[in-house]
Design an enzyme around this catalytic site. Structure first.
Site, mmCIF file in Angstrom:
data_model
loop_
_atom_site.group_PDB
_atom_site.id
_atom_site.type_symbol
_atom_site.label_atom_id
_atom_site.label_comp_id
_atom_site.label_asym_id
_atom_site.label_seq_id
_atom_site.Cartn_x
_atom_site.Cartn_y
_atom_site.Cartn_z
ATOM 1 C CD GLU A 24 11.701 -1.183 6.775
ATOM 2 O OE1 GLU A 24 12.689 -1.695 7.343
ATOM 3 O OE2 GLU A 24 10.531 -1.595 6.940
ATOM 4 C CG HIS A 52 13.827 -4.063 3.523
ATOM 5 N ND1 HIS A 52 13.027 -3.008 3.907
ATOM 6 C CD2 HIS A 52 13.219 -5.184 3.966
ATOM 7 C CE1 HIS A 52 11.972 -3.492 4.563
ATOM 8 N NE2 HIS A 52 12.067 -4.810 4.613
ATOM 9 C CG ASN A 69 14.458 -7.512 8.069
ATOM 10 O OD1 ASN A 69 15.372 -7.187 8.838
ATOM 11 N ND2 ASN A 69 13.994 -6.717 7.127
ATOM 12 C CB SER A 75 1.252 -7.486 7.399
ATOM 13 O OG SER A 75 1.503 -6.108 7.635
ATOM 14 C CD GLU A 96 9.906 -7.603 2.498
ATOM 15 O OE1 GLU A 96 9.664 -8.350 3.445
ATOM 16 O OE2 GLU A 96 10.651 -6.617 2.598
ATOM 17 C CE LYS A 102 11.308 -4.766 8.680
ATOM 18 N NZ LYS A 102 10.100 -4.104 8.190
ATOM 19 N N GLY A 120 4.612 -3.733 7.841
ATOM 20 C CA GLY A 120 4.385 -3.131 9.154
ATOM 21 C C GLY A 120 3.018 -2.479 9.305
HETATM 22 P P1 13P Z 1 6.472 -6.860 8.636
HETATM 23 O O1 13P Z 1 6.399 -8.363 8.677
HETATM 24 O O2 13P Z 1 6.667 -6.238 9.982
HETATM 25 O O3 13P Z 1 5.337 -6.271 7.863
HETATM 26 O O4 13P Z 1 7.813 -6.504 7.820
HETATM 27 C C1 13P Z 1 8.054 -7.110 6.604
HETATM 28 C C2 13P Z 1 9.436 -6.805 6.191
HETATM 29 O O5 13P Z 1 9.769 -5.659 5.885
HETATM 30 C C3 13P Z 1 10.414 -7.901 6.166
HETATM 31 O O6 13P Z 1 11.572 -7.540 5.503
#
Ligand code: 13P
Length: 252
Positions: free
Chosen positions: A97, A95, A9, A211, A165, A11, A171
Site C-alpha cells: 500500500e 508495504h 497490521n 487474507s 504479501e 493499517k 484484503g
Molecule cells: P489482509 O490480511 O487484510 O489481507 O491484509 C494483509 C496485509 O496487508 C498485512 O500487511
C-alpha cells in the site's frame, strides 16, 4: 532454529481507546505463549498508548512506516528515534500500500531498511507481486528484484524479517494456496542463501501475508519456509487474531 512471528497490521484503523482495548484483549488472550513473537502495529497515534498497555508482556510493538532520516524538515514524517521513543521494536517497511499509493520505490525501502537496522529496529520488509504480474509469469522477477534491491548493502541480515504479501491476496479473501506461498518463500530463501550464505538465510524469518485467517493459517504454517504471518483484517478482532496466534504457536 528460526522463531515464528505473528504480526497484526492494523493499517489506518482504530482510535487510541479502541487500540488500547484491542491490545489488552490480545495481551490477556496470549498470556501463556512464550515461544515466538507476537507483534502489534497500530497507527502512529496509538503507538505510545499500545506500547504502555503491552509493557512487560510477551507482545511487541511495531510501526507501519518510518522515514530514513534522523530528523529535519520533513513535514508529516516520523523518525526512527521517535518510534523507539514510543516503545517500538519493529517497523513494517515497503508495504504494497505504501508502494502503490505513496510511490515508494525499492531504493526508498532499502534506505529505510538500513536505517531501521542502524537505529535498533527490526524491519519487516514487505514484497509481493500484483495479480497482473503473476498472470504474466514474472512473480520471481518482481519478488527477486524487491528482495535484492531492498536488501542491497544490508549487513545485519539476521535482524531482518521478510514478509511475502502477494498484492492480489491482500484484503481480497483470496489467500494464496500453501503451495503457491511455499514456492515463493523457498525462492526468497534461495536468493538469501546466494547473497548472504546458507546459515544466515536459514535463520531469517519469512512471513506470509494476504487474507490470513484462523481457518486458513494452519495449512500455510505447515510449510517449511513459512515462519509466521502478517495479518491485516483478521488482526482487528481479538478473537480472530488470537485464533491465528494459537494455530501458529501450536504448530511451529
Ligand atoms: P489482509 O490480511 O487484510 O489481507 O491484509 C494483509 C496485509 O496487508 C498485512 O500487511
Amino acid at each position: 532454529m528460526r522463531k515464528w512471528i505473528v504480526a497484526g497490521n492494523w493499517k489506518m484503523h482504530n482510535t487510541i481507546a479502541e487500540s488500547i482495548a484491542l491490545a489488552k484483549a490480545i495481551k490477556e488472550g496470549s498470556a501463556g505463549i512464550q515461544s515466538g513473537a507476537i507483534v502489534l502495529a497500530p497507527p502512529f497515534t496509538a503507538l505510545f498508548s499500545v506500547g504502555e498497555t503491552i509493557k512487560g508482556s510477551n507482545l511487541s510493538l511495531a510501526a507501519q512506516n518510518m522515514h530514513y532520516e534522523d530528523k529535519g524538515a520533513f513535514t508529516g514524517e516520523i523518525a526512527p528515534s521517535m518510534l523507539k521513543d514510543t516503545g517500538c521494536a519493529y517497523v513494517i517497511l515497503g508495504h504494497s500500500e505504501r508502494r502503490k499509493y505513496f510511490h515508494e520505490r525499492d531504493n526508498d525501502v532499502n534506505l529505510k531498511v538500513k536505517k531501521a537496522l542502524t537505529s535498533g529496529l527490526i524491519p519487516i520488509m514487505c514484497v509481493g507481486e500484483t495479480d497482473e504480474e503473476r498472470e504474466k509469469g514474472v512473480t520471481q522477477d518482481v519478488v527477486g528484484r524487491q528482495v535484492q534491491q531492498g536488501l542491497n548493502g544490508v549487513e545485519k541480515i539476521e535482524n531482518v524479517v521478510i514478509a511475502y504479501e502477494p498484492v492480489w491476496a491482500i484484503g481480497t479473501g483470496k489467500v494464496a494456496t500453501s503451495a503457491q506461498a511455499q514456492e515463493v518463500h523457498a525462492f526468497i530463501r534461495g536468493l538469501l542463501k546466494n547473497t548472504f550464505g546458507g546459515k544466515k538465510a536459514d535463520d531469517i524469518c519469512i512471513l506470509y501475508g494476504g487474507s490470513v485467517t484462523k481457518d486458513n493459517v494452519g495449512d500455510l504454517i505447515a510449510m517449511n519456509d513459512i515462519d509466521g504471518a502478517l495479518v491485516g483484517g483478521a488482526s482487528l478482532k481479538a478473537d480472530g487474531f488470537l485464533g491465528i496466534i494459537k494455530e501458529i504457536s501450536g504448530r511451529k
